[in-house]
Write an enzyme that holds these catalytic residues in place. Sequence first.
Site, short mmCIF file in Angstrom:
data_model
loop_
_atom_site.label_atom_id
_atom_site.label_comp_id
_atom_site.label_asym_id
_atom_site.label_seq_id
_atom_site.Cartn_x
_atom_site.Cartn_y
_atom_site.Cartn_z
N PHE A 102 0.82 -1.21 0.00
CA PHE A 102 0.00 0.00 0.00
C PHE A 102 0.86 1.26 0.00
O PHE A 102 1.80 1.38 0.79
CB PHE A 102 -0.89 0.05 1.25
N ASP A 103 0.49 2.20 -0.85
CA ASP A 103 0.94 3.57 -0.66
C ASP A 103 0.19 4.09 0.58
O ASP A 103 -0.82 3.51 1.00
CB ASP A 103 0.58 4.39 -1.90
#
Length: 218
Positions: free
Chosen positions: A9-10
């Site tokens: 995930f960003d």
Amino acid sequence: MTKITTLLFDLDGTLINTNELIISSFLHTLNHYFPEQFKREDVYAFMGPSLTETFTKLDEERAEEMMNHYRAFNIENHDALVTEFEGVFETIRTLKENGYKMAIVSTKLRDTVIKGLKLTNLYQFFDVIVGLDDVTHPKPDPEPLRKALEALGSKPEEAIMIGDNYHDIEGGQNTGTLTAGVAWSIKGREFLETFHPDYMLETMPDLLDILEIGETRK
């Protein structure tokens, strides 16, 4: 198709809503160094790349000074301006409960990533964090994603990179993972679609449907 076991995930604009914080930090800095030259909408293009990349392009000689100015404001105003995106906490908790391996891959400094995760109570779910200061080459270079995958003991074909910017999509493509864009990106769904992510999430719980996780929306 290889079973997906791993989710990268960003952070900003993907799991937590830091849009107002980032915009305010940029405007505070730009108005100091370039008075009345930048408007709010001009800042959108700076969201995603590392601060080093952005400020070096603006003024190479003063880039370090501008980054320090930005970060001081950003940290001071962090907790007041950061909010949660709907459905994120419940989705991440469900993924953790279902045994998925998860990591944060961000262009922010590690300490600032941790600050945001703790503020939104997400820190407990992530075993691996790869920040800007952990790599030589940030996204879209594959280095940070490979580092996260290695730490998790996962292969690229087992993973999805999820993010709100083209750096995330191209980073995943350069690494060999699947990719998912988020329709709530401040740059807009249409912008992200031009980079051809494998999936587009309308809301974070959509990820549970993609992974075919049944018991979800608590």
